[in-house]
Write an enzyme that holds these catalytic residues in place. Structure first.
Site, PDB file in Angstrom:
ATOM      1  CG  ASP A 178      -3.636  -4.069  -0.713  1.00  0.00           C
ATOM      2  OD1 ASP A 178      -4.406  -3.376  -0.063  1.00  0.00           O
ATOM      3  OD2 ASP A 178      -2.749  -3.748  -1.527  1.00  0.00           O
ATOM      4  CG  ASP A 232       5.243   6.850 -11.610  1.00  0.00           C
ATOM      5  OD1 ASP A 232       5.131   7.785 -11.249  1.00  0.00           O
ATOM      6  OD2 ASP A 232       5.567   6.247 -12.742  1.00  0.00           O
ATOM      7  CG  HIS A 238      -2.119  -0.285  -3.513  1.00  0.00           C
ATOM      8  ND1 HIS A 238      -1.827  -1.254  -4.518  1.00  0.00           N
ATOM      9  CD2 HIS A 238      -2.839   0.572  -4.131  1.00  0.00           C
ATOM     10  CE1 HIS A 238      -2.587  -1.093  -5.461  1.00  0.00           C
ATOM     11  NE2 HIS A 238      -3.525   0.036  -5.234  1.00  0.00           N
ATOM     12  CG  HIS A 260       4.288   2.086  -1.462  1.00  0.00           C
ATOM     13  ND1 HIS A 260       5.001   3.245  -0.960  1.00  0.00           N
ATOM     14  CD2 HIS A 260       5.015   1.474  -2.691  1.00  0.00           C
ATOM     15  CE1 HIS A 260       6.144   3.177  -1.486  1.00  0.00           C
ATOM     16  NE2 HIS A 260       6.352   2.165  -2.468  1.00  0.00           N
TER      17      HIS A 260
END
Length: 237
Positions: free
Chosen positions: A157, A52, A152, A57
């Protein structure tokens, strides 16, 4: 004031369960301006990322195998963060992971090295109650361009969060500035004195049609109040 906008990517969600930091991204602000003095590291976490987490990422286990371990870069990281105020979205998550990494190398918790922490998620919940306050949602709401964010990434970020934070706090400053201007303008207006005794206010009597309409309204009020219309009583005084 020196501020560091910080973000991490990890192998999973549980620092206590053995998940590790795989990426650290930091963006420096000084006097609310981006300085370009950023910090960005990938780490070999000595374990694989959860499936997951990989979907979030996209940083493969193979890519990380030849990267330095967190312990090798700890001093560089702490020197960079020293005495700065940290700005983190959902700060408890990132700080929990950083504290665990520091604990592994015999260092004190992060708070011993920095001047404080601002949690932009807590700020956003207070500013926008009942709304989604993820980083993407805040970018949309505050018109921060996040079109390059398909996955991500800690540095990307952190850069987006820096823009979000500046926009969030600039709004508050603008509000304070407006209030200050209003107070200043009011003060100036108080200083202007006008002599109202020179004005003659005209009296405009109601015409017959207006009087008839008014009387009709009073009649209807009389019916609904049982003859207790205040205007009728005043007229008879």
């Amino acid at each position: 004031m020196r501020q560091i906008v910080l973000d991490t990517e990890t192998t999973g969600l549980s620092a206590e369960g053995g998940d590790r930091i795989i990426e650290l991204g930091c963006v420096e602000l000084y006097a609310r301006k981006l300085t370009g003095n950023n910090l960005h590291f990938y780490f070999n976490p000595e374990r694989d990322s959860h499936e997951d987490a990989l979907k979030v990422h996209g940083i493969s286990n193979e890519f990380l195998r030849d990267k330095p371990k967190f312990a090798e870069l700890t001093e560089d990281i702490l020197n960079y963060l020293a005495d700065a105020e940290l700005i983190i979205h959902n700060a408890a998550f990132d700080i929990g992971f950083l504290n665990k990494e520091l604990e592994r190398v015999g260092k004190k918790p992060l708070k011993a090295y920095v001047s404080g922490v601002i949690d932009t998620l807590a700020m956003a919940k207070e500013m926008f109650p009942g709304k989604r306050n993820s980083l993407d949602s805040l970018c949309d709401r505050l018109e921060v361009d996040n079109s390059g964010r398909t996955l991500h990434g800690a540095l990307l970020d952190a850069e987006l969060l820096a823009d979000v934070y500046i926009n969030m706090t600039r709004g508050q400053e603008a509000l304070l500035m407006d209030v200050g201007d209003a107070i200043s303008n009011d003060a100036q207006q108080v200083m202007v004195q006008v002599d109202l005794t020179t004005f003659v206010l005209p009296v405009l009597p109601a015409n017959a049609q207006e009087l008839a309409a008014h009387d009709e309204v009073l009649t209807q009020l009389d019916k609904s109040s049982g003859g207790k219309t205040v205007w009728r009583q005043m007229a008879s005084v």
